[in-house]
Design a protein around this motif. Structure first.
Motif, PDB file in Angstrom:
ATOM      1  N   PRO A  25       1.260 -22.372 -13.026  1.00  0.00           N
ATOM      2  CA  PRO A  25       2.369 -22.920 -13.490  1.00  0.00           C
ATOM      3  C   PRO A  25       3.299 -23.310 -12.265  1.00  0.00           C
ATOM      4  N   LEU A  26       3.654 -22.045 -11.289  1.00  0.00           N
ATOM      5  CA  LEU A  26       4.486 -22.088 -10.332  1.00  0.00           C
ATOM      6  C   LEU A  26       4.184 -23.071  -9.210  1.00  0.00           C
ATOM      7  N   TYR A  27       3.033 -23.733  -9.222  1.00  0.00           N
ATOM      8  CA  TYR A  27       2.716 -24.673  -8.252  1.00  0.00           C
ATOM      9  C   TYR A  27       3.373 -25.934  -8.399  1.00  0.00           C
ATOM     10  N   TYR A  28       4.110 -26.720  -7.517  1.00  0.00           N
ATOM     11  CA  TYR A  28       4.992 -27.892  -7.766  1.00  0.00           C
ATOM     12  C   TYR A  28       4.714 -28.654  -6.499  1.00  0.00           C
ATOM     13  N   ASP A  29       3.986 -30.012  -6.942  1.00  0.00           N
ATOM     14  CA  ASP A  29       3.555 -30.699  -5.718  1.00  0.00           C
ATOM     15  C   ASP A  29       4.574 -31.151  -4.802  1.00  0.00           C
ATOM     16  N   LYS A  30       5.953 -31.445  -5.319  1.00  0.00           N
ATOM     17  CA  LYS A  30       6.969 -31.909  -4.548  1.00  0.00           C
ATOM     18  C   LYS A  30       7.697 -31.002  -3.462  1.00  0.00           C
ATOM     19  N   ARG A  55       1.890 -25.209   3.982  1.00  0.00           N
ATOM     20  CA  ARG A  55       3.055 -25.764   3.392  1.00  0.00           C
ATOM     21  C   ARG A  55       4.120 -24.346   3.067  1.00  0.00           C
ATOM     22  N   ASP A  56       3.377 -23.346   2.165  1.00  0.00           N
ATOM     23  CA  ASP A  56       3.905 -22.358   1.689  1.00  0.00           C
ATOM     24  C   ASP A  56       4.656 -21.313   2.956  1.00  0.00           C
ATOM     25  N   ILE A  57       3.441 -21.241   3.910  1.00  0.00           N
ATOM     26  CA  ILE A  57       4.111 -20.285   4.858  1.00  0.00           C
ATOM     27  C   ILE A  57       5.015 -20.819   5.637  1.00  0.00           C
ATOM     28  N   GLU A  58       5.165 -21.896   5.979  1.00  0.00           N
ATOM     29  CA  GLU A  58       6.337 -22.639   7.138  1.00  0.00           C
ATOM     30  C   GLU A  58       7.609 -22.447   6.159  1.00  0.00           C
TER      31      GLU A  58
END
Length: 231
Positions: A25-30, A55-58
């Motif tokens: 649920p907490l994954y959002y592609d945008k 993406r997340d780490i940056e």
């Protein structure tokens, strides 16, 4: 951040795993929502973050000044590992300045035919100053990781390989054995569901503790409540 600086920052502390896979649920592609989780963890007093994907780490590193344990989860045909399996993932994590790179250091056959020892040797040859964390599931795998010169050993995969011991909660017995018989800093991770679990890990000698699902995965947390209530 140097290894010495990392060691000083995380000793005896909490590291919060902030991850959301595409089916969660907490994954959002945008945009990545994980920086918000990481910021909340930092404000609460956590001293490190574990995160998945470039993406997340940056994005996390833009909002928190904490050591980040970085991984990239990806399946490879011909192998059971999926945590930072290939050199490609290592290259990507190095390129964004990941402080600690965690990888599957189980002794299972790899997709590329290399042993984990051969793979780690190649990594160290390419990046002599890299700080590595071995995600393992058994004492034998941890001992092998220490022989390879891995900087940190995490019990991340205990109970998640077919041959490792299955327990309801954290594998305290494994942590205790690792602390007594190895010299590498041991990071307790895996099914740490309560503050009491985390505190006990430190009491038996873990260098620090990683907690994920009990803090940053609302679906998992709510499911645990529903199940516990018998609903």
């Amino acid at each position: 951040m140097t290894k010495e600086e990392i060691l000083k920052k995380i000793k005896g502390q909490l590291i919060v795993s902030c991850q959301a896979l595409e089916n969660e649920p907490l994954y959002y592609d945008k945009m990545s929502l994980m920086p918000f989780m990481a910021k909340a963890a930092m404000q609460a007093g956590a001293k490190g973050i574990r995160a998945n994907s470039v993406r997340d780490i940056e994005q996390i590193k833009k909002v928190v000044d904490l050591p980040v344990i970085g991984i990239i989860k990806k399946d490879y045909e011909g192998g059971e590992q999926y945590i930072t399996v290939s050199m490609k993932e290592i290259d990507e994590l190095v390129s964004i300045g990941t402080d600690i790179i965690a990888l599957d250091c189980t002794l299972r056959p790899r997709y590329d035919g290399l042993t984990i020892n051969e793979h780690v040797k190649k990594i160290k040859e390419k990046y002599p100053d890299i700080v590595l964390m071995a995600d393992i599931s058994t004492f034998e795998e941890a001992k092998n990781a220490e022989l390879m010169g891995i900087d940190f050993i995490g019990t991340t995969l205990s109970g998640y390989t077919p041959y490792s011991k299955k327990v309801e909660g954290p594998d305290f017995e494994l942590i205790e054995k690792l602390v007594k018989e190895l010299n590498t800093p041991i990071i307790a991770e895996g099914r740490v569901h309560t503050p009491e679990h985390a505190k006990k890990m430190l009491e038996i000698g873990a260098y620090c503790v990683v907690v994920g699902g009990a803090i940053t995965r609302p679906l998992e947390i709510a499911t645990r409540f529903i199940k516990g209530m018998g609903l």
